[in-house]
Scaffold this motif. Structure first.
Motif: not given
Lengths: 249, 249, 249, 249
Positions: B174-201
């Motif tokens: 969703v990182v690319g889609h979020a970049f399109e959707a966000l205003r300048a100064g807006g944030f993307v946030f992700s919650f993941s139980p495992c570290i592998e998802q964090v690394i990919d994100f």
């Protein structure tokens, strides 16, 4: 479209941020001078060029930007702790809050945004602190804060309060006053760096009909994520303060 | 004065809580039956007696009470973590948020309260989850949530968003889609139980013009405070999830 | 009574410590010169005066003093982590240990003391590191360490080993060799700063008949205890490394 | 080759462990009966078959196996904490230790192994505890422990001690006695579950000429490492006790 007197956050190519009000002025940075009046009519996300040819991004600031840019007094409660008040007391839009130990107004600002259009009454006995906080809140707040130069150890004027939020050297002296001031289901909250204050506060709490009594500490662990190198950061903020919550039933 | 159809929290003498809407009904507890219609015309803070003579306190519920009482799906993000979104992105009244991975709607509810009268768009591909969340939000929300039975991996419809909040198995998609959707100064946030998802994100984040990238974990340490016995609790929630924030500049 | 060539720890009035061998020499400190030969015939606990009249306490050093005074390479495993090897593998007097990634020899020294008169075989491919470690161990060790300029990724010469202790960039490449070298009930241990190495190591471990597999992190929280001011320290070492243990059954 | 009266650890196919002395007996498990006398003449690493055809691995136990198998009293200090005594005081082979609050002897056993052939003097006022500890140490120790049915609050008989290790309700009452008993450079150590005891202990410590005073807590964080799922464990031991160290200079 950005208008005169709007507030903007300028971000230089190295990530350094400047918070300012758009007026007819020249702003000096170490990456060159900026003509701030040029921003009028531009949009958030646009860039403005310094006389040295460096691009500064223009973004819309938020409450956390304000808190980090505010003129600070020592020992201000940080947003990571302050937000736990929302998670543990459920205060929200329309609520009324009494705060004591205004400090520089960081907590005040978060409370102001959270309960707006509800009201925040903020007590401090230090005139100088109150002046700084008032300036900060006039700049960034929602117009719903009333400052009181008053010693909360002597009593709380308001009634039917949803939250009494304390950041004081002797919070146990407010436990009884808070019980009087709170509505049924409202919370008293105290932030203290040291455990001795927690012990005194909890002893006093146990004398009244409070329930859901809880003392916590928020530990934020930050991670470094690099190619083939993911790990908690070596340096860490070890402690900010203990937070105690109690609900009047 | 409490009216018919108001929502109340009843607390029995042992501290057990019941959330309910005031109507003409009999409610059964193991401390006796309650005639709920008696509550009409009473005030918060009053007590109602069961047929076994036990007093139940009547208090006004708050958003956190709602979250703990909501019908839950597994792996719901808890308020202690959810509030860090406020502390790290500064979202507030009037903002617009896109959320994906609606789950049971706990995060949705907090976002709904925080940005009200701003709007929350909540995406999920699981019809059953969406139904539960809708029920929960219909009951407790602020009427500012639009649910979408849609796969966010395929794109985000909205533009000029202040926050994209993700609780998904593959947030990096969703990182690319979020970049399109966000205003300048807006944030993307992700919650993941495992570290592998964090690394990919984080790898995906690094391909776009995001700044203020940060991965944290909130560890809540609770204390036991008894006469001559103050100590961190023996049992502790060791981990909930990793939270990553990035800001579009 | 202290004799020539004994090792002593001198502590100046501000708590600064100097580790040295007692010989006929003059030692310069910023609290004055000390005639070290005067120490001969004195006892631990006595004091020696500098030419500026400052008293230095003479105490008997221990293994941890040695480790902190040793000439260090970057990224040395600290005693707080190293001791967990004892707690998790139960190595003790008489055991035989293979270590790889000698570094500056801090771990080597602890292993040497713990298994004495058992033996430690220490592998490193870096001649310069091995030289420093050898010097350190010659100075402070128990004479039971054999250094090997050898790449452990290519195999382990020894058999019937009680512990294989690894501090390497690619510990997963030793998992099979360790299985060959260990006695039944012996342990392999790996220390890694980053989680990626842990993941690779654990994947490899799962291919062999290891049990009691465990990955931990030791977090040491230090407290400040002052009159009416007890609290965890503000600054904290956030992370050293992950430690994985597995036992051959 | 394993001889009669040797101690072995039997591990069943599910990982369950049994510690026992090899004698002529039948041992019942829920995976079938074992004829223990068959083990005589076998080697560590061999397997013995139950009458139900299940293979039990025979391995050599270590001190940590002993500690986990020992008959336990409540509130025993665990090896993860106990090993910090080695990391912070540097005790090693040949040292002399005084311990009070023998409890079930877990700490005693670790001290016994660490200082062997040095001696451990272990004080307790509870005859029943001392009996259990003596049994445990007779079974697993190194023959270098002397138990004393004596109240250490009244004094320490020994002199020139390297470490005084306390696990007592009122450790501050031993601070002065420890100062008398310790050699220059020796340490006093106290383990307490609650902060109040730490505060009292530290206040007393400050009255004597101790240095390197430090209060820590060991937090062990365990990780779950599965294919595409690496994370700190959900459930965690939140607190064992505070450990205070001070060195006599």
């Amino acid at each position: 479209m950005i208008a005169e007197n709007d507030r903007v956050l300028l971000v230089d190519p190295r990530g350094k941020k400047y918070l300012m009000t758009v007026t007819n002025k020249i702003f000096h940075t170490n990456l060159g001078k900026l003509d701030i009046s040029e921003i009028i009519g531009m949009s958030y996300g646009d860039k403005i060029k310094s006389h040295m040819g460096k691009n500064f991004s223009i973004i819309k600031p938020n409450i956390i930007d304000y808190i980090y840019m505010m003129r600070k007094m020592p020992q201000t409660i940080n947003p990571d702790d302050a937000c736990q008040v929302i998670a543990n007391t459920g205060i929200s839009s329309g609520d009324t809050v009494v705060e004591a130990g205004t400090g520089s107004g960081a907590m005040t600002l978060l409370l102001s945004y959270t309960v707006f259009p509800g009201k925040v009454y903020s007590y401090d006995i230090n005139e100088r602190f109150l002046k700084v906080a008032k300036e900060n809140i006039d700049n960034y707040g929602k117009g719903n804060v009333e400052f009181k130069l008053k010693d909360i150890y002597e009593g709380i004027d308001e009634k039917d309060i949803d939250l009494v939020s304390l950041d004081l050297p002797e919070p146990h002296r407010v436990v009884g006053h808070a019980f009087e001031a709170l509505r049924a289901g409202g919370f008293v909250f105290s932030f203290s760096p040291c455990i001795e204050q927690v012990i005194d506060f909890r002893r006093e709490i146990s004398k009244y009909d409070y329930s859901e009594v809880k003392t916590i500490e928020t530990i934020i662990r930050e991670y470094e994520v690099k190619e083939r190198g993911t790990r908690p950061k070596t340096r860490m903020l070890g402690h900010t303060g203990f937070m105690t919550f109690a609900r009047k039933i």
